[in-house]
Design a protein around this motif. Structure first.
Motif, PDB file in Angstrom:
ATOM      1  N   ASP A 161     -15.981  16.569 -34.863  1.00  0.00           N
ATOM      2  CA  ASP A 161     -16.351  15.505 -33.923  1.00  0.00           C
ATOM      3  C   ASP A 161     -16.478  16.063 -32.512  1.00  0.00           C
ATOM      4  OD1 ASP A 161     -16.425  13.389 -35.745  1.00  0.00           O
ATOM      5  OD2 ASP A 161     -14.257  13.103 -35.622  1.00  0.00           O
ATOM      6  N   TYR A 162     -17.523  15.606 -31.831  1.00  0.00           N
ATOM      7  CA  TYR A 162     -17.725  15.944 -30.421  1.00  0.00           C
ATOM      8  C   TYR A 162     -17.664  14.643 -29.627  1.00  0.00           C
ATOM      9  CZ  TYR A 162     -19.380  20.491 -32.067  1.00  0.00           C
ATOM     10  OH  TYR A 162     -19.468  21.728 -32.653  1.00  0.00           O
ATOM     11  N   LEU A 163     -16.858  14.629 -28.589  1.00  0.00           N
ATOM     12  CA  LEU A 163     -16.647  13.413 -27.812  1.00  0.00           C
ATOM     13  C   LEU A 163     -17.073  13.620 -26.362  1.00  0.00           C
ATOM     14  CD1 LEU A 163     -13.021  12.558 -29.053  1.00  0.00           C
ATOM     15  CD2 LEU A 163     -15.198  11.916 -30.119  1.00  0.00           C
ATOM     16  N   PHE A 164     -17.558  12.542 -25.766  1.00  0.00           N
ATOM     17  CA  PHE A 164     -17.817  12.527 -24.323  1.00  0.00           C
ATOM     18  C   PHE A 164     -16.900  11.465 -23.728  1.00  0.00           C
ATOM     19  CE2 PHE A 164     -20.173  10.767 -20.633  1.00  0.00           C
ATOM     20  CZ  PHE A 164     -20.101  11.891 -19.832  1.00  0.00           C
ATOM     21  N   THR A 165     -15.965  11.896 -22.900  1.00  0.00           N
ATOM     22  CA  THR A 165     -14.918  11.001 -22.401  1.00  0.00           C
ATOM     23  C   THR A 165     -15.053  10.664 -20.913  1.00  0.00           C
ATOM     24  OG1 THR A 165     -13.416  12.855 -21.873  1.00  0.00           O
ATOM     25  CG2 THR A 165     -13.320  11.943 -24.116  1.00  0.00           C
TER      26      THR A 165
END
Length: 235
Positions: A161-165
């Motif tokens: 998973d790649y997240l943008f926070t």
């Protein structure tokens, strides 16, 4: 009696004058009311491409054998080798976590010739949770080194998973851009219909969505928001 007649005449004249004034003002009032009743609803889009700032990479590995104690020992040794490999490639110790092992007795529900070669099968998952997205991606490309050490890994790329926070950092600018784009559409509509764009009657900001730009670039995210604005129109 004369005084009463004068009063009646005065009231009558006042009523006539009021009726004339109302008659003259009514068309203008109706026109103004209708102008406020005319609206146009438009949508404005804002999009951004951003890099993910968090990666969650599960590394699942397997060991099989006929001696339960040896299987557990091999699993522990492989976990140490994977951890050392990650540290060598620049991943922080604090970014690494290890799940509890899962053991299966593959002979428990099999009989005779249907029995698999190895009785015990064990799995464990080491997970990397890191803000060093580029470092982790570079490490993924080096997994062949673990294979050379005899470690059996499951393909975990589809579960990474790649997240943008950092959405709050770009929200204000994107909302402003979406609203400006909506106004451009409304101005074009007003010009085409020979009208003038009035004030905003209502506005609604849509939900922000974050998705992978494409299947081959899950670490690049597309952030999107649509604003809906209702404008008054005037002749």
């Amino acid at each position: 009696m004369k005084s009463r007649s004068v009063n009646l005449l005065t009231v009558s004249v006042a009523l006539i004058i009021s009726a004339i004034i109302i008659g003259l003002a009514l068309p203008s009032a109706v026109k103004q009311y209708r102008s406020y009743d005319r609206t146009v609803t438009v949508k404005g889009l804002s999009e951004r491409e951003v890099n993910a700032d968090i990666v969650i990479w599960p590394i699942r590995f397997n060991v099989a054998g006929n001696d339960q104690a040896s299987v557990y020992q091999d699993l522990q040794n492989n976990a140490k080798k994977i951890r050392a490999f990650l540290l060598l490639n620049g991943i922080d110790e604090t970014a690494i976590s290890l799940s509890s092992p899962a053991m299966q007795d593959r002979w428990a529900n099999s009989y005779g010739r249907d029995r698999p070669e190895f009785r015990f099968s064990a799995q464990q998952t080491l997970t990397v949770y890191s803000a060093k997205v580029d470092t982790v991606r570079n490490t993924m490309a080096q997994l062949l080194e673990l294979g050379k050490q005899g470690i059996t890994l499951e393909d975990s790329s589809y579960r990474t998973d790649y997240l943008f926070t950092k959405l709050n950092d770009i929200k204000p600018a994107m909302v402003e851009e979406a609203t400006q784009n909506a106004r451009k559409v409304a101005e074009k509509f007003a010009a085409d219909s020979h009208s003038q764009l009035g004030k905003i009657k209502s506005a609604r900001q849509g939900q922000f969505s974050i998705s992978a730009r494409d299947k081959s670039s899950p670490h690049i995210k597309k952030v999107r928001v649509v604003s809906t604005v209702v404008y008054y129109l005037a002749d």
